[in-house]
Design an enzyme around this catalytic site. Structure first.
Site, short mmCIF file in Angstrom:
data_model
loop_
_atom_site.label_atom_id
_atom_site.label_comp_id
_atom_site.label_asym_id
_atom_site.label_seq_id
_atom_site.Cartn_x
_atom_site.Cartn_y
_atom_site.Cartn_z
N TYR A 1 41.17 38.78 34.28
CA TYR A 1 41.52 39.76 35.30
C TYR A 1 42.01 39.04 36.56
O TYR A 1 41.38 38.08 37.01
CB TYR A 1 40.30 40.62 35.67
CG TYR A 1 40.56 41.50 36.88
CD1 TYR A 1 41.27 42.69 36.74
CD2 TYR A 1 40.13 41.13 38.15
CE1 TYR A 1 41.54 43.48 37.85
CE2 TYR A 1 40.39 41.91 39.27
CZ TYR A 1 41.10 43.09 39.11
OH TYR A 1 41.37 43.87 40.20
N LYS B 1 45.85 55.22 43.43
CA LYS B 1 44.56 55.73 43.92
C LYS B 1 44.74 56.87 44.92
O LYS B 1 43.84 57.70 45.08
CB LYS B 1 43.74 54.59 44.56
CG LYS B 1 43.53 53.39 43.66
CD LYS B 1 43.00 53.76 42.30
CE LYS B 1 42.70 52.57 41.39
NZ LYS B 1 43.83 51.67 41.08
N TYR C 1 48.13 44.14 38.17
CA TYR C 1 48.20 45.40 37.42
C TYR C 1 49.61 45.69 36.87
O TYR C 1 49.86 45.50 35.69
CB TYR C 1 47.76 46.57 38.32
CG TYR C 1 46.29 46.55 38.67
CD1 TYR C 1 45.34 47.07 37.79
CD2 TYR C 1 45.83 46.00 39.86
CE1 TYR C 1 44.00 47.05 38.09
CE2 TYR C 1 44.48 45.98 40.17
CZ TYR C 1 43.56 46.51 39.28
OH TYR C 1 42.23 46.49 39.57
C1 LIG Z 1 43.74 50.65 40.06
C2 LIG Z 1 45.11 50.29 39.60
C3 LIG Z 1 45.50 50.54 38.27
C4 LIG Z 1 44.57 51.03 37.21
O1 LIG Z 1 44.24 52.39 37.34
P1 LIG Z 1 42.83 52.87 36.79
O2 LIG Z 1 42.77 54.29 37.08
O3 LIG Z 1 41.81 52.04 37.55
O4 LIG Z 1 42.77 52.54 35.34
C5 LIG Z 1 46.79 50.26 37.91
N1 LIG Z 1 47.66 49.74 38.79
C6 LIG Z 1 47.33 49.48 40.08
C7 LIG Z 1 48.35 48.89 40.97
C8 LIG Z 1 46.04 49.75 40.52
O5 LIG Z 1 45.72 49.48 41.79
#
Ligand SMILES: *Cc1c(COP(=O)(O)O)cnc(C)c1O
Length: 340
Positions: free
Chosen positions: A271, A58, A297
């Site tokens: 999720y 991000k 993630y």
């Molecule tokens: C937000 C996030 C993602 C996914 O990215 P998007 O742009 O939301 O698809 C992947 N890995 C981590 C660790 C994240 O925080």
């Protein structure tokens, strides 16, 4: 329509950024994981190492999105996410660095807390450390409604709030992710290879959208593969295509929608709920490469990549890049659920 053949770097230069993310991130070989899996040569693009406030994907988006906030004279940053959201932790970090107050809608109930430490540790702790104002709200399925309500409330109070969507996934966030492709193109050329694929986990879709548009411009032979971690692969794919269309417009590019690939089947039961393959991937990355993946993630992303390798998707003389999107702080909020 695609314009002239202007290089990706020149197209991206039209978009100003804050310069708070530590870029370019390294591209490193994963020799021990490659040997362990016996498949294609594996590399890792370290977007977990973007720096500020423990880093993550991000920050790359926020470098552009919050430049827009500052240039528009915003005096307050507003965003949101689930309790262990990496996104809102990175928003809180950048807001602290900019000296702007940060208000976050913290969604409760998207998942049942998997551990006693879930509500207070990891990203939840860091949000407090960075001085964000936290507003607890119930999860309704609408990712942006409570964030917009906060924006409206602050405006009524005479502030100039700036809306940062869930996951920092808007068109500028997607454009930001095309910069990863510009970096990889240079780094892979220096290391003497052309990646067959870039694999990563996909959620709010901005990351994959930007990678797809960047690759369409400068690495057309490299496949971008998103692993659905939301257990909503159709929704993720629709969002990826939508954001990629908008980003392609801004970057004067074109891409083949039929080739957009979001892989289902690796999200586990839901999720935010890690399963055996997630934990295996986290353990393997730690023990072979000293990489810190997370249970929501990046652990699921690598689990998806491992499954595709085991199914023989690539030859051993191909090169495949795993994009490490960050998330390590969440690991501590899940520690007692992982059995590690
Ligand atoms: C937000 C996030 C993602 C996914 O990215 P998007 O742009 O939301 O698809 C992947 N890995 C981590 C660790 C994240 O925080």
């Amino acid at each position: 329509m695609p314009g002239d053949r202007k290089p990706l770097i020149d197209r991206l230069a039209a978009f100003p950024r804050l310069g708070l993310a530590n870029l370019p991130t390294p591209l490193e070989p994963m020799k021990r994981l490659t040997a362990h899996l016996g498949g294609p040569r594996l590399w890792v693009k370290r977007d977990d190492a973007t720096g500020l406030g423990f880093g993550g994907n991000k920050l790359r988006k926020l470098d552009y999105v919050l430049h827009d906030a500052v240039s528009k004279g915003a005096d307050t940053i507003v965003s949101g996410g689930v309790v262990q959201s990496n996104s809102q932790r990175q928003v809180a970090a950048v807001a602290a660095k900019l000296g702007l107050p940060c208000h976050l809608a913290v969604y409760h109930g998207r998942l049942a807390p998997p551990t006693p430490e879930y509500e207070t540790s990891g990203n939840a702790f860091l949000n407090r450390l960075f001085g964000a104002h936290l507003h607890d709200v119930p999860w309704t399925g609408d990712r942006n409604a409570a964030i917009r309500t906060l924006v409206d409330d602050l405006r009524t109070k005479g502030r100039k709030p700036y809306f940062v969507p869930y996951g920092v996934s808007n068109v500028l966030g997607a454009v930001a992710y095309a910069t990863t492709i510009a970096e990889i193109a240079q780094q892979a050329a220096l290391s003497g290879f052309k990646p067959s694929a870039i694999v990563h986990c996909s959620g709010s879709a901005g990351t994959q959208a930007g990678l797809i548009v960047g690759a369409a411009i400068s690495m057309p032979d490299t496949k971008v593969i998103g692993i659905d971690i939301d257990a909503e692969p159709a929704r993720v794919r629709t969002d990826v295509v939508g954001l990629a269309r908008q980003a392609a417009d801004l970057l004067d590019a074109d891409f083949d929608e039929a080739l957009v690939e979001v892989v289902a089947g690796h999200a586990g039961p839901a999720y935010g709920v890690p399963h055996a393959a997630t934990i295996e991937a986290i353990r393997l990355a730690g023990q072979t490469e000293a990489l810190v993946l997370d249970p929501v993630y990046s652990g699921k992303g690598l689990a998806g990549l491992i499954a595709m390798i085991r199914m023989g998707r690539w030859r051993n003389d191909e090169d495949v890049i795993f994009l490490h999107t960050g998330g390590a702080p969440a690991l501590f909020a899940y520690q007692s659920a992982l059995g590690i």
